[in-house]
Design a protein around this motif. Sequence first.
Motif, short mmCIF file in Angstrom:
data_model
loop_
_atom_site.label_atom_id
_atom_site.label_comp_id
_atom_site.label_asym_id
_atom_site.label_seq_id
_atom_site.Cartn_x
_atom_site.Cartn_y
_atom_site.Cartn_z
N VAL A 126 13.35 26.07 -8.73
CA VAL A 126 13.16 24.75 -8.12
C VAL A 126 14.39 23.91 -8.43
N ILE A 127 14.97 23.28 -7.39
CA ILE A 127 16.12 22.40 -7.61
C ILE A 127 15.79 20.95 -7.26
N ASP A 128 14.67 20.73 -6.60
CA ASP A 128 14.23 19.38 -6.31
C ASP A 128 12.72 19.42 -6.06
N GLY A 129 12.03 18.39 -6.53
CA GLY A 129 10.59 18.33 -6.33
C GLY A 129 9.79 18.57 -7.60
N PHE A 130 10.42 18.37 -8.75
CA PHE A 130 9.69 18.58 -10.01
C PHE A 130 8.48 17.66 -10.13
N GLU A 131 8.55 16.47 -9.50
CA GLU A 131 7.39 15.57 -9.53
C GLU A 131 6.24 16.17 -8.72
N VAL A 132 6.55 16.94 -7.68
CA VAL A 132 5.52 17.62 -6.89
C VAL A 132 4.91 18.74 -7.74
N LEU A 133 5.74 19.47 -8.44
CA LEU A 133 5.25 20.51 -9.35
C LEU A 133 4.31 19.89 -10.39
N ASP A 134 4.67 18.71 -10.89
CA ASP A 134 3.80 18.01 -11.85
C ASP A 134 2.45 17.71 -11.23
N GLU A 135 2.44 17.24 -9.98
CA GLU A 135 1.18 16.91 -9.30
C GLU A 135 0.36 18.17 -9.05
N LEU A 136 1.00 19.24 -8.65
CA LEU A 136 0.29 20.50 -8.41
C LEU A 136 -0.38 20.98 -9.70
N GLU A 137 0.33 20.86 -10.80
CA GLU A 137 -0.21 21.35 -12.08
C GLU A 137 -1.45 20.55 -12.51
N LYS A 138 -1.60 19.33 -12.04
CA LYS A 138 -2.74 18.48 -12.41
C LYS A 138 -4.02 18.80 -11.65
N VAL A 139 -3.92 19.62 -10.59
CA VAL A 139 -5.10 19.94 -9.78
C VAL A 139 -6.12 20.69 -10.64
N GLU A 140 -7.36 20.27 -10.55
CA GLU A 140 -8.44 20.91 -11.32
C GLU A 140 -8.66 22.33 -10.82
N VAL A 141 -8.93 23.23 -11.74
CA VAL A 141 -9.17 24.64 -11.41
C VAL A 141 -10.52 25.10 -11.95
N ASP A 142 -11.02 26.20 -11.38
CA ASP A 142 -12.25 26.78 -11.92
C ASP A 142 -11.90 27.73 -13.07
N ARG A 143 -12.89 28.41 -13.59
CA ARG A 143 -12.66 29.29 -14.74
C ARG A 143 -11.75 30.47 -14.44
N LYS A 144 -11.59 30.80 -13.16
CA LYS A 144 -10.73 31.92 -12.79
C LYS A 144 -9.34 31.45 -12.36
N GLY A 145 -9.03 30.17 -12.57
CA GLY A 145 -7.71 29.66 -12.22
C GLY A 145 -7.53 29.37 -10.74
N ARG A 146 -8.62 29.23 -10.00
CA ARG A 146 -8.54 28.90 -8.58
C ARG A 146 -8.61 27.38 -8.42
N PRO A 147 -7.65 26.79 -7.71
CA PRO A 147 -7.69 25.34 -7.51
C PRO A 147 -8.97 24.91 -6.80
N ARG A 148 -9.57 23.84 -7.28
CA ARG A 148 -10.78 23.29 -6.67
C ARG A 148 -10.45 22.45 -5.44
N GLU A 149 -9.18 22.10 -5.31
CA GLU A 149 -8.68 21.30 -4.19
C GLU A 149 -7.78 22.21 -3.36
N LYS A 150 -7.81 22.05 -2.04
CA LYS A 150 -6.98 22.88 -1.17
C LYS A 150 -5.50 22.52 -1.35
N ILE A 151 -4.71 23.50 -1.73
CA ILE A 151 -3.25 23.35 -1.83
C ILE A 151 -2.65 24.45 -0.97
N VAL A 152 -1.80 24.08 -0.01
CA VAL A 152 -1.17 25.08 0.84
C VAL A 152 0.30 24.76 1.08
#
Length: 165
Positions: A126-152
């Motif tokens: 990644v060379i730009d968009g680290f703030e986006v990576l931060d937001e993606l990492e905050k998405v809640e996940v289930d016990r199997k690591g699947r995001p509870r919110e749609k990310i595409v």
Amino acid sequence: MSVTLHTTHGPLKLEIFCSSVPRTSENFLALCASSFYNSSPFHRLLPGFIIQTGSPASDPKSKTSTSIYPTSNQLFEDEIRPALRHNARGIVSMANKGPNTNGSQFFITLAPAPHLDGKNTVFGKVIDGFEVLDELEKVEVDRKGRPREKIVIEHVTIHANPLAG
């Protein structure tokens, strides 16, 4: 060479290491150019470790991984380079099911992951968009690591020059 992954949470600009890992880069860029990654879900998120994507949107279980190379299983060999390491947040690497099983799936590290060195082909960062990576990492996940919110990945832009806007 660089690409921008336009995600539901914003753009992530990646530098692709074409000269270091040419076969992996060719596969990734050809899939980008063919719109293969459009609407691909981020199906695995392990905060503090990785976020993974790269299955076609038509695969409801997000387990398909196919390459552009015409082999019996459409997977291709690793291009492990000792100089390319999982040593920082934002490293882009091929997901696999063991040696020489690369396809379309890839992940982005959310922290250094040196235990993956020699096991997964690093092909960008990644060379730009680290703030986006931060937001993606905050998405809640289930016990199997699947995001509870749609990310595409909504779509991908390919840039000829990694320093170009």
